[in-house]
Design an enzyme around this catalytic site. Structure first.
Site, PDB file in Angstrom:
ATOM      1  CG  ASP A 115      -2.095  -0.852   1.169  1.00  0.00           C
ATOM      2  OD1 ASP A 115      -2.258  -1.543   0.148  1.00  0.00           O
ATOM      3  OD2 ASP A 115      -2.893  -0.852   2.128  1.00  0.00           O
TER       4      ASP A 115
ATOM      5  CE  LYS B 203      -6.933  -1.213  -0.145  1.00  0.00           C
ATOM      6  NZ  LYS B 203      -6.989  -2.680  -0.250  1.00  0.00           N
TER       7      LYS B 203
ATOM      8  N   GLY C  62      -5.229  -2.945   8.986  1.00  0.00           N
ATOM      9  CA  GLY C  62      -4.924  -1.784   9.811  1.00  0.00           C
ATOM     10  C   GLY C  62      -4.653  -2.100  11.265  1.00  0.00           C
TER      11      GLY C  62
ATOM     12  NE  ARG D 119      -4.725 -22.699  11.508  1.00  0.00           N
ATOM     13  CZ  ARG D 119      -3.531 -23.227  11.308  1.00  0.00           C
ATOM     14  NH1 ARG D 119      -3.435 -24.439  10.764  1.00  0.00           N
ATOM     15  NH2 ARG D 119      -2.433 -22.580  11.627  1.00  0.00           N
TER      16      ARG D 119
ATOM     17  N   GLY E  62      -3.021  -7.337   8.410  1.00  0.00           N
ATOM     18  CA  GLY E  62      -2.278  -7.483   9.660  1.00  0.00           C
ATOM     19  C   GLY E  62      -0.847  -7.948   9.526  1.00  0.00           C
TER      20      GLY E  62
ATOM     21  N   GLY F  12      -0.211  -3.583   4.015  1.00  0.00           N
ATOM     22  CA  GLY F  12      -0.848  -2.265   4.011  1.00  0.00           C
ATOM     23  C   GLY F  12      -0.144  -1.313   4.942  1.00  0.00           C
ATOM     24  CB  SER F  13      -1.141  -0.071   8.270  1.00  0.00           C
ATOM     25  OG  SER F  13      -2.462   0.058   7.784  1.00  0.00           O
TER      26      SER F  13
END
Length: 299
Positions: free
Chosen positions: A24, A81, A153, A165, A219, A240-241
């Site tokens: 990102d 997005k 995030g 999983r 995450g 991302g973050s």
């Protein structure tokens, strides 16, 4: 008449970024850092998920001008997005030449019932999924790539692990039924549980995996996180973050790329994990109010 991209072509593009990291980025400077670090593509957006989570409000498609500036600055593919169900945002992104559209639960859904009919587009789409049913429904709609939803995030990989999983367990059930000759159970699973055509179930049974590329997302904050998801069977990772909310984005970005390529080599992961600076501050999932969970959007 508009010529639509075939599933084969769209899935072919997705395979081009396989084994890599999609990062990102919110501006040209970050995009250049990502490219230099070895990202296979960038996701152009105005706010990373961590900021969207903190600032709240309605999260929409990013400004096309910002996306175009990033496209002009880098030579790697640029994704962007659109809101779930917002086919006009997707039309806009396709018209400006993004390489892939992410129909994303990170943005505020525009339609709480329907996803975009992705077969109506030339551009390939990536969509999130928490389990085999969600993954196959998105593929049935025309998605060329699947990713775990995780919980974007948060800097907490636990939800991405849970979703991967669940996908793996669903695939194992399909394979098991097929090998035991339990066709009636497969038909019932397709019709009543997964709500997808039997042809897709047959494809999963034959391939022993999803019919499209499957990335991890949500995450991922460390090289070890990326390697964990790859060892679980992911084809690559979205970050991302986790990069640009960390203390040293350039170094962390390179480390995550190295760990993704060398996911089965603990000694390499150990080396690239040294002296990365502060990781992003994480959030425990049980601290997030139910109504603020992003992964529940779009089933």
């Amino acid at each position: 008449m508009k010529k639509l991209g075939t599933d084969l072509l769209k899935r072919g593009f997705a395979k081009m970024v396989k084994h890599g990291v999609v990062m990102d980025v919110t501006n040209v400077e970050q995009a250049l850092i990502a490219e230099e670090a070895g990202a296979t593509a960038v996701m152009a957006l105005e706010r990373v998920p961590a900021d969207i989570r903190v600032q709240g409000g309605v999260a929409r498609m990013s400004d096309p001008e910002m996306i175009l500036e990033i496209k002009d600055a880098v030579s790697i593919p640029v994704m962007a997005k659109a809101r779930i169900g917002h086919y006009v945002e997707a039309q806009v992104l396709e018209s400006i030449g993004v390489d892939m559209v992410d129909e994303s639960e990170v943005l505020t859904p525009a339609d709480e019932v329907n996803h975009i009919d992705k077969r109506a587009f030339t551009a390939p789409f990536v969509c999130g999924a928490r389990n085999l049913g969600e993954a196959l429904r998105r593929i049935d709609e025309g998605a060329a790539m699947i990713r775990t939803k995780g919980e974007a995030g948060t800097g907490n990989v636990v939800e991405a692990v849970k979703h991967m999983r669940a996908v793996n367990e669903g695939i194992a059930r399909v394979i098991g039924y097929k090998e035991m000759g339990l066709e009636a159970e497969l038909i019932q699973m397709a019709r009543n549980e997964l709500k997808v055509p039997m042809e897709l179930i047959s494809e999963v049974a034959e391939l022993k995996r999803l019919p499209v590329v499957n990335f991890a997302a949500g995450g991922i904050a460390t090289p070890a996180d990326a390697a964990l998801m790859m060892q679980m069977g992911c084809d690559g990772v979205f970050v991302g973050s986790g990069i640009f909310k960390s203390g040293n984005p350039a170094v962390r970005a390179k480390a995550i790329v190295e760990a993704t390529y060398n996911f089965d080599k603990p000694e390499v992961i150990a080396e690239v994990s040294k002296n990365l600076g502060e990781a992003m501050v994480g959030i425990n999932i049980d601290e997030i109010p139910e109504e603020m969970l992003l992964a529940k959007r779009g089933i």
